[in-house]
Write an enzyme that holds these catalytic residues in place. Structure first.
Site, PDB file in Angstrom:
ATOM      1  CD  GLU A 185      45.192  27.189  35.127  1.00 58.88           C
ATOM      2  OE1 GLU A 185      44.289  27.601  33.576  1.00 58.88           O
ATOM      3  OE2 GLU A 185      45.452  28.751  36.154  1.00 58.88           O
ATOM      4  NE  ARG A 186      48.589  28.332  38.436  1.00 59.50           N
ATOM      5  CZ  ARG A 186      49.281  29.759  38.540  1.00 59.50           C
ATOM      6  NH1 ARG A 186      50.609  29.564  38.462  1.00 59.50           N
ATOM      7  NH2 ARG A 186      48.631  30.558  37.947  1.00 59.50           N
ATOM      8  CG  ASN A 228      40.988  28.752  33.839  1.00 55.41           C
ATOM      9  OD1 ASN A 228      40.359  29.570  34.700  1.00 55.41           O
ATOM     10  ND2 ASN A 228      42.772  28.466  35.149  1.00 55.41           N
ATOM     11  CD  GLU A 309      41.281  33.235  39.594  1.00 53.31           C
ATOM     12  OE1 GLU A 309      41.548  31.863  38.763  1.00 53.31           O
ATOM     13  OE2 GLU A 309      42.567  33.355  40.431  1.00 53.31           O
ATOM     14  NE  ARG A 342      36.793  24.903  41.190  1.00 53.17           N
ATOM     15  CZ  ARG A 342      37.810  26.052  40.972  1.00 53.17           C
ATOM     16  NH1 ARG A 342      37.951  26.854  40.276  1.00 53.17           N
ATOM     17  NH2 ARG A 342      39.068  26.011  41.172  1.00 53.17           N
ATOM     18  CE  LYS A 378      40.068  27.578  44.529  1.00 49.00           C
ATOM     19  NZ  LYS A 378      41.467  28.437  43.392  1.00 49.00           N
ATOM     20  CG  ASP A 383      43.752  30.259  45.016  1.00 51.43           C
ATOM     21  OD1 ASP A 383      43.423  30.072  44.460  1.00 51.43           O
ATOM     22  OD2 ASP A 383      43.796  31.052  44.129  1.00 51.43           O
ATOM     23  CD  GLU A 405      38.304  23.252  43.835  1.00 50.51           C
ATOM     24  OE1 GLU A 405      37.072  23.659  43.439  1.00 50.51           O
ATOM     25  OE2 GLU A 405      39.527  23.921  43.279  1.00 50.51           O
ATOM     26  CD  GLU A 411      48.407  28.068  41.860  1.00 50.30           C
ATOM     27  OE1 GLU A 411      47.185  27.458  42.236  1.00 50.30           O
ATOM     28  OE2 GLU A 411      48.542  29.374  41.564  1.00 50.30           O
ATOM     29  CG  HIS A 539      48.208  35.047  47.388  1.00 49.61           C
ATOM     30  ND1 HIS A 539      48.774  34.937  46.360  1.00 49.61           N
ATOM     31  CD2 HIS A 539      46.299  34.680  46.837  1.00 49.61           C
ATOM     32  CE1 HIS A 539      48.205  34.498  45.229  1.00 49.61           C
ATOM     33  NE2 HIS A 539      47.112  34.424  45.444  1.00 49.61           N
ATOM     34  CD1 TRP A 561      45.108  39.762  40.925  1.00 48.99           C
ATOM     35  CD2 TRP A 561      45.849  40.957  38.706  1.00 48.99           C
ATOM     36  NE1 TRP A 561      44.331  39.652  39.543  1.00 48.99           N
ATOM     37  CE2 TRP A 561      44.386  40.227  38.773  1.00 48.99           C
ATOM     38  CE3 TRP A 561      46.187  41.918  37.941  1.00 48.99           C
ATOM     39  CZ2 TRP A 561      44.605  39.848  37.223  1.00 48.99           C
ATOM     40  CZ3 TRP A 561      45.433  42.319  36.542  1.00 48.99           C
ATOM     41  CH2 TRP A 561      44.386  41.063  36.736  1.00 48.99           C
TER      42      TRP A 561
HETATM   43  C1  BDP Z   1      44.404  29.623  41.189  1.00 52.57           C
HETATM   44  C2  BDP Z   1      45.646  28.865  40.286  1.00 52.57           C
HETATM   45  C3  BDP Z   1      44.880  29.091  39.122  1.00 52.57           C
HETATM   46  C4  BDP Z   1      43.161  29.099  38.916  1.00 52.57           C
HETATM   47  C5  BDP Z   1      42.482  29.470  40.222  1.00 52.57           C
HETATM   48  C6  BDP Z   1      40.948  28.226  39.873  1.00 52.57           C
HETATM   49  O1  BDP Z   1      46.771  30.586  40.839  1.00 52.57           O
HETATM   50  O2  BDP Z   1      45.469  29.342  38.236  1.00 52.57           O
HETATM   51  O3  BDP Z   1      42.841  28.908  37.513  1.00 52.57           O
HETATM   52  O4  BDP Z   1      42.685  29.471  41.469  1.00 52.57           O
HETATM   53  O5  BDP Z   1      41.355  27.335  41.024  1.00 52.57           O
HETATM   54  O6  BDP Z   1      44.570  29.542  42.846  1.00 52.57           O
HETATM   55  O7  BDP Z   1      40.564  28.256  39.679  1.00 52.57           O
END
Ligand code: BDP
Length: 718
Positions: A185-186, A228, A309, A342, A378, A383, A405, A411, A539, A561
């Site tokens: 992922e990413r 995830n 998410e 997190r 984060k 994000d 983080e 990404e 974003h 979104w």
């Molecule tokens: C977002 C990403 C996603 C991640 C999420 C995360 O797009 O893929 O699952 O962060 O940090 O920026 O959990």
């Protein structure tokens, strides 16, 4: 640092002689551990100081240190030091203070260096030239061995070595967002480096090289699977695979962690609930922890993404994040494990400002987390954007250890192909002042735990590592892995010094290369901010894959979104009002910070539209309007990439052909995409603002509907 930098350039300039030497073809696999033959003058000096190796003790970690020193010096000065027990002229000695004393090296006080710190010191004993690497533990010695090799790679003469270094953070962890099907992922560097299918039997050499690279910069943990998380990663076959990796990493003191899916007790345990207060659920996790620790005695613990998410979590059972974290903490506590929980949460299904949600969820829980929980936050409240103000939780949870983080994979910063050195981003966040205990209470100090005497400290980076031969999809992305390690070791590091070191080791210590390339790297992050999201925008990326600009998207199901939600552009102006008139997210900061961010005249321009909805014609400090300034930033970003192209073009004499060509082509891609970002953004925001372009600015190449129609169905990492 100044002295060190000066020594660096003087010595290198003196020793390199004339004419640049171009290395042979390189594929980037060796990262910053290239161990190229030294220039003749340095080589003579180094060879004389690295003829023998005395290693006081024996362990897998010391064997790794020995092998690395022999490999490194062998390649750099033509002959590997021979291993001996006596300290003669030209010896490198690895020893704890007690051993050093028995070897006649005198009394060495390392009390302030902890378990992981080290000392490297050039000494003269009688007529013998000795380089002592001393530490309180074997891992400290391994870290010291790597640092010794790195300083030699950077062209520093061994005669002047005198380094004391100890990490300020305990947990220095890479988070791999790697899936069990080997997608990442990413990820923009190929497949996962974990070949789950052939593990645990096949443990290819790449795993060892991964561990070497991490140990060389002090990284001491790896979360193997995506946040995830799939429940299968906690089943016996995958525990065995994780154990195989842990075996490879152990000599390098890299602990393995796993992301835990909150509902695993239901999905693989057959329970009817995952309620963290349910005794059966608690027993399931305790048994699962026992099972993991039987296979991996030094297992680090779990990373958890919950109620974010779409991931399950304690709130599904009307429990708090503290309930969830503490339940898992109880399961790993008997084994010395920890939980990295997190704070990246947003999913209340309400219109609240997304930037507020983590604080609103977590701040009330301050003081309620078990002693072996660290909350992972984060760098910014939304994000991993090209630029965000620091996360408001830093400085506001004094009774809870907070772990930084960062995202190393790019990404939101152009994927693998854009040259964006993240050192300045890390530095900017860490140097931000929270005012927790008055002026100077930087985010770095919060993370170091010194302000509130935290028992746990750490930093996590979302890895940019994959199966690509060069590990990170582009040579320059290796710098971000390297910089992360350095900032995790010392959050008060200098991004520029780190870039200097990295460029010297990765390419050549020739100052004619290092100076312009470091300047280019240092400017690269601001360039990306300028062409993507200037003045505090965030974003604006394409939906889902986050590739390229899509500021016009405003019809997705959930408000947060949509890029239009973040920019809030309308006929009157642009920007998200987070003052008391708007979402009041500014109030989450302590008063001195809140007062600054609440007032557009006091808000640094780089964060302006993050906090304020500004009229298009409003005048900024320069006297120019918001609209004109925005356009200037986009133009500046594109121009800066043009500068980077020119800088790099002049570096051809210093770089091997393959790595040179890759970076040159990627800069061409970046320049085209920067122009695309600029044109699409100006076309869209211009259609909203109805303002004319400032004089000198050129019209976008295409009308807005051209940019809106572009699609990228197979964009990577998604
Ligand atoms: C977002 C990403 C996603 C991640 C999420 C995360 O797009 O893929 O699952 O962060 O940090 O920026 O959990």
């Amino acid at each position: 640092m100044i002295t060190r930098a000066r020594i660096f350039f003087l010595s290198v300039a003196a020793l390199l002689g004339t004419g640049a030497t171009v290395a042979q073809a390189e594929d980037g696999y060796d990262l910053w551990l290239r161990y190229q033959p030294l220039a003749p003058a340095l080589r003579t000096d180094t060879a004389a100081r690295a003829t023998t190796l005395v290693v006081a003790g024996d362990s897998p970690t010391l064997q790794a240190a020995t092998a690395e020193l022999r490999r490194g010096f062998g390649a750099m000065d033509g002959a590997a030091p021979t291993i001996t027990a006596t300290v003669g002229d030209g010896a490198i000695v690895l020893a704890t203070p007690a051993r050093a004393a028995t070897l006649g090296l005198g009394t060495i006080d390392l009390a302030d260096l902890g378990q992981d710190g080290f000392l490297i010191k050039a000494m003269t004993i009688g007529s013998r030239r000795v380089t002592l690497v001393a530490a309180n533990s074997d891992i400290g010695l391994l870290y010291g061995a790597f640092r010794l090799l790195e300083t030699v790679e950077q062209g520093l003469p061994m005669a002047s070595l005198d380094i004391r270094s100890a990490p300020k953070l305990q947990l220095r962890v890479l988070d791999h967002w790697d899936n069990l099907d080997r997608t990442v992922e990413r990820g923009y560097a190929g497949q996962s480096i974990w070949d789950w299918w052939t593990l645990p039997d096949w443990k290819g050499p790449r795993y060892t090289d991964y561990a070497r690279a991490n140990a060389s910069i002090g990284i001491n943990g790896a979360v193997l699977n995506n946040v995830n998380a799939k429940p299968e990663s906690l089943t016996a076959p995958y525990i065995a695979k994780a154990a195989a990796l842990a075996d490879v990493f152990r000599p390098y003191c890299i602990k393995v962690y796993l992301s835990a899916r909150f509902t695993a007790p239901m999905e693989i345990g057959g329970l009817k609930t995952a309620d963290p207060l349910d005794p059966q659920v608690r027993a399931w996790w305790a048994a699962k922890a026992n099972e993991i620790y039987r296979a991996i005695p030094d297992f680090g613990g779990f990373l958890v993404k919950a109620n974010s998410e779409g991931q399950p979590g304690p709130q599904d059972y009307n429990r708090t994040h503290a309930d969830g974290a503490n339940m898992l903490a109880a399961a790993v506590r008997p084994h010395g494990g920890i939980i990295m929980y997190r704070a990246f949460v947003y999913e209340k299904g309400q219109a609240e400002d997304r930037a507020r949600q983590a604080y609103d969820d977590f701040k009330p829980l301050d003081g309620q987390f078990a002693a072996n929980v660290i909350v992972q936050v984060k760098n910014g409240a939304i994000d991993f954007q090209p630029r965000e103000p620091f996360h408001p939780l830093f400085g506001r949870m004094p009774k809870t250890p907070l772990m930084m983080e960062f995202q190393i994979t790019k990404e939101y910063l152009g994927f693998a192909t854009h040259l964006v050195y993240l050192g300045p981003l890390f530095e900017e966040t860490l140097a931000s002042d929270t005012y927790e205990q008055g002026r100077g209470s930087t985010v770095a100090k919060v993370v170091e735990g010194t302000l509130d005497h935290q028992r746990l400290t750490g930093m996590a980076g979302i890895a940019n590592i994959g199966s690509d031969r060069n590990w990170t999809g582009a040579t320059f992305n290796q710098a971000n892995w390297y910089a992360f390690g350095r900032f995790a070791w010392d959050p008060q590091s200098s991004a520029r010094t780190i870039a200097d070191e990295w460029a010297a080791m990765t390419f050549t210590p020739d100052p004619r290369f290092v100076r312009p390339v470091t300047d280019m790297m240092m400017a690269s992050r601001e360039a990306a901010v300028d062409y993507m999201t200037p003045l505090g925008l965030a974003h604006q990326m394409g939906t889902g894959h986050h590739y390229g600009p899509a500021p016009w998207v405003g019809t997705l199901a959930r408000p947060e979104w949509n890029p239009t939600y973040y920019a809030q552009a309308n006929a009157d102006g642009i920007g998200f009002d987070r003052t008391a008139r708007g979402s009041n997210a500014v109030a989450q900061y302590l008063p001195p910070v809140a007062a600054m961010f609440a007032d557009p005249a006091k808000t640094p321009e780089r964060y302006l539209l993050w906090f304020h909805h500004m009229p298009w014609p409003a005048r900024l400090a320069s006297g120019d309007t918001v609209w004109n300034t925005l356009v200037h930033h986009y133009d500046r970003g594109v121009a800066a990439v043009g500068d980077m192209q020119r800088t790099w073009a002049a570096m051809a004499p210093y770089v091997d052909a393959d790595r040179f060509a890759e970076a040159r082509t990627f800069l061409d891609i970046q320049h085209n995409e920067a122009k695309w970002w600029r044109d699409a953004s100006i076309a869209y925001f211009g259609s909203i603002s109805r303002q004319p372009l400032p004089s000198g600015a050129v019209q976008p190449d295409h009308p807005l509907d051209y940019y809106e129609a572009l699609t990228f169905p197979f964009a990577p990492g998604h």
